[in-house]
Design an enzyme around this catalytic site. Structure first.
Site, short mmCIF file in Angstrom:
data_model
loop_
_atom_site.label_atom_id
_atom_site.label_comp_id
_atom_site.label_asym_id
_atom_site.label_seq_id
_atom_site.Cartn_x
_atom_site.Cartn_y
_atom_site.Cartn_z
N ASN A 164 -33.53 -46.35 70.35
CA ASN A 164 -33.42 -47.55 71.18
C ASN A 164 -34.79 -48.21 71.28
O ASN A 164 -35.80 -47.69 70.77
CB ASN A 164 -32.84 -47.23 72.56
CG ASN A 164 -33.68 -46.24 73.37
OD1 ASN A 164 -34.91 -46.19 73.24
ND2 ASN A 164 -33.02 -45.43 74.19
N ARG A 165 -34.85 -49.35 71.92
CA ARG A 165 -36.11 -50.11 71.99
C ARG A 165 -37.23 -49.29 72.63
O ARG A 165 -38.37 -49.29 72.15
CB ARG A 165 -35.88 -51.41 72.78
CG ARG A 165 -37.11 -52.32 72.80
CD ARG A 165 -37.02 -53.35 73.91
NE ARG A 165 -35.95 -54.29 73.71
CZ ARG A 165 -36.12 -55.54 73.25
NH1 ARG A 165 -37.32 -55.97 72.93
NH2 ARG A 165 -35.08 -56.34 73.12
N LYS A 166 -36.92 -48.60 73.73
CA LYS A 166 -37.95 -47.84 74.45
C LYS A 166 -38.52 -46.73 73.58
O LYS A 166 -39.74 -46.52 73.53
CB LYS A 166 -37.34 -47.26 75.73
CG LYS A 166 -38.32 -46.48 76.58
CD LYS A 166 -37.63 -45.95 77.85
CE LYS A 166 -38.60 -45.13 78.69
NZ LYS A 166 -37.92 -44.58 79.91
N GLU A 167 -37.64 -46.00 72.88
CA GLU A 167 -38.09 -44.90 72.03
C GLU A 167 -38.95 -45.40 70.87
O GLU A 167 -40.00 -44.83 70.55
CB GLU A 167 -36.88 -44.13 71.50
CG GLU A 167 -36.13 -43.36 72.58
CD GLU A 167 -34.68 -43.08 72.25
OE1 GLU A 167 -34.04 -42.34 73.02
OE2 GLU A 167 -34.16 -43.62 71.24
N ASP B 15 -24.29 -42.31 72.85
CA ASP B 15 -23.50 -41.23 72.25
C ASP B 15 -22.30 -41.80 71.48
O ASP B 15 -21.99 -41.37 70.37
CB ASP B 15 -22.99 -40.27 73.33
CG ASP B 15 -24.11 -39.60 74.11
OD1 ASP B 15 -25.25 -39.59 73.61
OD2 ASP B 15 -23.84 -39.10 75.21
#
Length: 326
Positions: A204-207, A274
């Site tokens: 995701n963007r944060k990761e 998920d």
């Protein structure tokens, strides 16, 4: 994407076996009503009316695969405790093959206990150990996969709880490459760049932002980040999930596909990631191309966000989303 094509893909995917390797969790809920404040401290008193258990973490990915007609093979670790027994019982009732679960008597089963009062989330209690799985446990998972005939895919579902280590990644990737098994990865922060040469990498963007050490403020920066991840990971595809902005698929051949979200009434975003990786992996097992798989993944993630709680995607719900948002 037509309904006929969706049916064709998932009919072809039906009964394929996909292994889910990662951190499994038992989600425990206490449901009750709040009518007063404790005289002992300024906290609500909850009169418990119900206690429920659900499969969480990597097991939720397996649940989604099962509801789409795939046979999931769940690989991870549970403790030799009551929570581990409950987890195994629910897995069996849910139709999930849990023969890849290693029982470690030296660690507890990961349990997330949520306290719900008047349908509001009041508190969460976590019981977990984040130490790396023993080599015995890693070898158990590897042998489970090696003994499996006609494996259609492997999903790494990492929550940084200790199951997925660099050693396990290396061993399973060697097995996957030698046997031409597609590998899909839903990463967390640890081991981010240890996943090399996979079929699809879905941060995701944060990761992705944390891994690359910068924020992505506009479309050009997002595209730059996707291309950089492709190069660093030497993978076939990167699917960057962007929340309300949808997803962006970066392919090894240089193609980029923007997959926008559709207008929805969001009830709960829990478990959407998920659902996304499960749907994408199931679609690939059904001979969808990567762009079709990404579109279906986006539909599935959006559809489950319209329902409260963590729910699994079904083929009927997926087809309804495709039909309504076509």
């Amino acid at each position: 994407m037509t309904i006929e094509r969706v049916d064709e893909i998932f009919e072809s995917a039906k009964n394929n076996v996909i292994a889910v390797v990662g951190d499994v969790m038992l989600d425990r809920y206490f449901w009750g009503n709040v009518s007063r404040v404790s005289p002992e401290a300024p906290v609500p008193v909850i009169d418990i009316s119900e206690e429920t258990y659900h499969l969480g973490g990597a097991a939720n990915v397996a649940n989604n695969l099962h509801s789409l007609g795939i046979k999931p093979l769940l690989c991870g670790v549970v403790g030799g405790d009551k929570s581990g027994e409950i987890f195994q019982e629910i897995s069996i009732k849910s139709g999930i093959d849990s023969s890849g679960l290693f029982t470690d008597n030296d660690r507890p089963t990961t349990v997330k206990t949520r306290i719900m009062g008047n349908n509001q989330h009041i508190a969460r209690l976590d019981r977990e150990v984040r130490e790396n799985l023993s080599e015995e446990g890693e070898d158990f998972i590897l042998k489970t996969l090696e003994d499996q005939v006609n494996l259609s895919g492997i999903i790494f579902q990492d929550y940084n709880k200790g199951v997925i280590s660099e050693r396990l990644i290396e061993k399973l990737m060697s097995y996957a490459i030698a046997n031409k098994v597609p590998v899909m990865v839903d990463p967390k922060f640890d081991n981010f760049f240890a996943f090399q040469n996979v079929t699809l990498f879905k941060p995701n963007r944060k990761e992705a932002s944390r891994a690359l050490g910068r924020d992505f403020r506009d479309l050009d920066e997002i595209k730059l980040a996707g291309k950089e991840l492709l190069e660093k990971l030497e993978c076939d595809n990167v699917l960057l999930t962007l929340g309300a902005e949808g997803m962006m698929l970066f392919q090894k051949n240089g193609d980029i596909l923007s997959v926008p979200t559709h207008a929805r009434r969001i009830a709960d975003v829990s478990g959407a990631g998920d659902t996304a990786i499960a749907t994408l992996s199931a679609a690939l097992a059904g001979n969808a191309d990567i762009r079709e798989a990404a579109v279906l993944s986006n539909h599935a993630a959006g559809a489950v966000c319209e329902m409260p709680g963590i729910v699994s995607i079904t083929l009927d719900t997926l087809k309804k989303s495709v039909l309504v948002n076509h």
